[in-house]
Design an enzyme around this catalytic site. Structure first.
Site, PDB file in Angstrom:
ATOM      1  N   GLU A  24       0.836  -1.194   0.000  1.00 32.62           N
ATOM      2  CA  GLU A  24       0.000   0.000   0.000  1.00 32.62           C
ATOM      3  C   GLU A  24       0.876   1.250   0.000  1.00 32.62           C
ATOM      4  OE1 GLU A  24      -2.728  -0.063   3.285  1.00 32.62           O
ATOM      5  OE2 GLU A  24      -3.838   1.682   2.538  1.00 32.62           O
ATOM      6  N   ASN A  77     -12.141  -1.494  -0.928  1.00 32.21           N
ATOM      7  CA  ASN A  77     -11.429  -2.118   0.187  1.00 32.21           C
ATOM      8  C   ASN A  77     -12.142  -1.774   1.494  1.00 32.21           C
ATOM      9  OD1 ASN A  77      -8.854  -3.129   1.664  1.00 32.21           O
ATOM     10  ND2 ASN A  77      -9.144  -1.055   2.473  1.00 32.21           N
ATOM     11  N   GLU A  78     -12.371  -2.769   2.297  1.00 35.28           N
ATOM     12  CA  GLU A  78     -12.975  -2.560   3.631  1.00 35.28           C
ATOM     13  C   GLU A  78     -14.099  -1.527   3.547  1.00 35.28           C
ATOM     14  OE1 GLU A  78     -10.025  -2.070   6.761  1.00 35.28           O
ATOM     15  OE2 GLU A  78      -9.246  -4.074   6.384  1.00 35.28           O
ATOM     16  N   TYR A 132      -6.464  -9.533  10.943  1.00 34.68           N
ATOM     17  CA  TYR A 132      -5.128  -9.272  11.478  1.00 34.68           C
ATOM     18  C   TYR A 132      -4.973  -9.954  12.827  1.00 34.68           C
ATOM     19  CZ  TYR A 132      -4.101  -5.815   7.912  1.00 34.68           C
ATOM     20  OH  TYR A 132      -3.832  -5.208   6.714  1.00 34.68           O
ATOM     21  N   GLU A 182      -5.771  -9.454   3.172  1.00 35.30           N
ATOM     22  CA  GLU A 182      -4.969  -8.788   4.204  1.00 35.30           C
ATOM     23  C   GLU A 182      -4.912  -9.682   5.429  1.00 35.30           C
ATOM     24  OE1 GLU A 182      -5.654  -4.637   5.090  1.00 35.30           O
ATOM     25  OE2 GLU A 182      -6.239  -4.218   3.012  1.00 35.30           O
ATOM     26  N   GLN A 224       2.359  -6.173   5.306  1.00 36.44           N
ATOM     27  CA  GLN A 224       2.554  -5.795   3.931  1.00 36.44           C
ATOM     28  C   GLN A 224       3.990  -6.097   3.535  1.00 36.44           C
ATOM     29  OE1 GLN A 224       1.177  -1.832   3.037  1.00 36.44           O
ATOM     30  NE2 GLN A 224      -0.768  -2.108   4.090  1.00 36.44           N
TER      31      GLN A 224
HETATM   32  O1  AHR Z   1      -2.781  -2.821   6.159  1.00 33.02           O
HETATM   33  C1  AHR Z   1      -3.129  -1.652   6.820  1.00 33.02           C
HETATM   34  C2  AHR Z   1      -4.624  -1.331   6.749  1.00 33.02           C
HETATM   35  O2  AHR Z   1      -5.342  -2.321   7.412  1.00 33.02           O
HETATM   36  C3  AHR Z   1      -5.228  -1.330   5.367  1.00 33.02           C
HETATM   37  O3  AHR Z   1      -5.042  -0.130   4.716  1.00 33.02           O
HETATM   38  C4  AHR Z   1      -6.662  -1.563   5.646  1.00 33.02           C
HETATM   39  O4  AHR Z   1      -7.319  -2.205   4.591  1.00 33.02           O
HETATM   40  C5  AHR Z   1      -6.652  -2.389   6.925  1.00 33.02           C
HETATM   41  O5  AHR Z   1      -7.528  -1.906   7.867  1.00 33.02           O
END
Ligand code: AHR
Length: 502
Positions: free
Chosen positions: A25, A172-173, A244, A300, A349
């Protein structure tokens, strides 16, 4: 008895190489200083893209790269990133540190990067602050061969031939930074956007709808129930999922290094949660798509800790330790196990951000200079043997790993057979204190020859630094022992092992 049974003559599903994908990103020093140094840089580069990074990622057989975000994608206007670089407008990167984005790295640079990496590009388009027309034109600009305003503009900017582009994300999201939409609202937006994303010439888009995060199966249910058109044809090929490790607790105070077992155990427990999430979302998807035509795209995933001291909190820069290697091993084993539904995954990332594969030297003024390979990088390199191989059923019976009154399965694993008939097994011993010894039973394979590599380190937070870049790196594994009773495996504490068996 501890044992591992590998069914080498079974297996029906292919582990897509795209499970080993990446995400980059416009955030902190992922793009700028990470991939991109510019043509004038003293760091060795090809058309502005650093050569050391390209070489390192090619070594892992990087299959795809997702770009430009993340949250950044929903405020990115692609036309700002084409044409002569000195004429490109700037913008404020409001999500990530409020820094000025000068758009030096845009569509041409990204697609050049993917060509240098020999990987598939995966572009995420702007739904949150964009328009259907803008996204439609982006696809035309990249993939249309004939004469059109967008294809002509591409030629004017130096690219005669269209690029081949398969993977396309629609926002995205969108439940959060991508517009704070409800699932019921987003699905209508998705259907509208997807209608105008055309397949030009031979190019076939694999459209990915913005999916849920964590355990939000309501989002999955709403999207899956409305993803077909009136002719009963799917309007998407994939549905994304973000999760995450410890990311839900954004205010969490866990550090990337300098921790004890009280921060080892919960991180691995959270990583293992991916298995449960995939099962839950797959169950909903199975209801609407029993043929498993729609891929679950985990675009992600990774660890999210406190940023390193004296760094911009918006840059999400964190060290990467042996614990992250275990997290990566757990995720990749889980993705392999779910490869009937999981068609792609992208670690967040690639460089200098969150669970990075590569860190660049912050000591150097322009963020360029040396790079180091993280423990996570080494896991991806070790696991590349699974790419496009056939998943094999694997049964592991081992002691649990317990801490503070809770327990986890002690060993995570997966196995595959490649086109040459070589069986690869990847195993992670989650226990930081005890080795695990297991009898290894091979079914349908002589197993005369076993070779392997192991990744471990002296401490739970062992990591690579610019002073000690090889503190954590794979070495040859000598824990596979042939006895009269068969094969015994001895996995060191806190280790990741890859075996090749013929
Ligand atoms: O990876 C960091 C952020 O995490 C991304 O921009 C977003 O999609 C997620 O919340």
């Amino acid at each position: 008895m501890n044992r591992i049974v590998i069914n080498a003559d079974l297996g029906q599903h292919t582990i897509s190489r795209h499970i080993y994908g990446h995400f980059s990103e416009h955030l902190g020093n992922c793009i700028y200083g990470g991939f991109w140094v510019g043509e004038e840089s003293s760091t060795s580069n090809t058309r502005g893209i650093r050569n050391d990074v390209v070489q390192a990622l090619r070594t892992t057989n990087i299959p795809n790269l997702r770009w430009p975000g993340g949250c950044f994608a929903d405020e990115y206007h692609w036309q700002d990133g084409i044409g002569p670089r000195d004429k490109r407008p700037s913008m404020v990167n409001t999500h990530w540190g409020g820094v000025t984005e000068n758009n030096q790295f845009g569509t041409h640079e990204f697609l050049d990067l993917c060509e240098q990496l020999a990987c598939e590009p995966y572009i995420c388009g702007n739904v949150g602050s964009g328009t259907v027309h803008e996204m439609q034109q982006w696809v035309e600009y990249i993939t249309f061969d004939g004469q059109s305003p967008m294809a002509d503009l591409r030629r004017q900017n130096g690219r005669e031939q269209p690029w081949r582009l398969k993977y396309w994300g629609v926002g995205n999201e969108n439940w959060g930074c991508g517009g704070n939409m409800s699932a019921e609202y987003y699905i209508n937006e998705y259907r509208r956007y997807a209608t105008y994303l055309r397949d030009f010439g031979e190019n076939r888009l694999y459209k990915i709808a913005g999916g849920p995060h964590d355990g939000d199966t309501h989002w999955t249910e709403v999207l899956m129930s409305q993803l077909k058109n009136q002719g009963n044809r799917w309007l998407a090929a994939g549905l994304s999922l973000h999760y995450y490790t410890l990311g839900a607790a954004w205010q969490n105070k866990l550090t990337a290094t300098g921790f004890g077992e009280d921060q080892w155990f919960p991180v691995l427990r959270d990583a293992l949660r991916m298995d449960e999430l995939l099962t839950r979302h797959s169950t909903v998807m199975d209801k609407y798509d029993p043929e498993q035509e729609i891929g679950l795209i985990v675009d992600e995933w990774g660890t999210w800790y406190q940023v390193e001291a004296d760094t911009n909190p918006g840059f999400l820069y964190q060290q990467n330790s042996l614990r992250d290697a275990l997290v990566a091993a757990i995720h990749l084993n889980v993705f392999n196990q779910h490869c009937d539904r999981v068609h792609m995954a992208n670690i967040a990332q690639t460089i200098n951000v969150l669970q990075a594969m590569i860190l660049t030297d912050p000591a150097s003024a322009d963020g360029a200079g040396r790079i180091l390979l993280t423990p996570t990088y080494h896991v991806f390199e070790m696991y590349k043997v699974h790419q496009d191989a056939t998943l094999l059923p694997l049964d592991i019976q081992c002691p649990e790993y317990s801490f503070g009154g809770s327990s986890l399965p002690g060993v995570s694993g997966s196995a595959s057979r490649n086109a040459d008939g070589v069986v690869h097994v990847t195993l992670a011993n989650l226990n930081p204190n005890q080795p695990v010894e297991m009898a290894c039973e091979l079914r349908g394979l002589a197993g005369k020859q076993i070779t392997g590599r192991v990744l471990t380190g002296p401490t739970m937070d062992a990591h690579n630094s610019f002073d000690q870049p090889d503190e954590v790196r794979p070495v040859s594994f000598n824990g596979a022992i042939h006895t009269e009773a068969g094969i015994t495996l001895k996995l060191p504490p806190k280790s990741v092992v890859v075996l090749a068996i013929v």
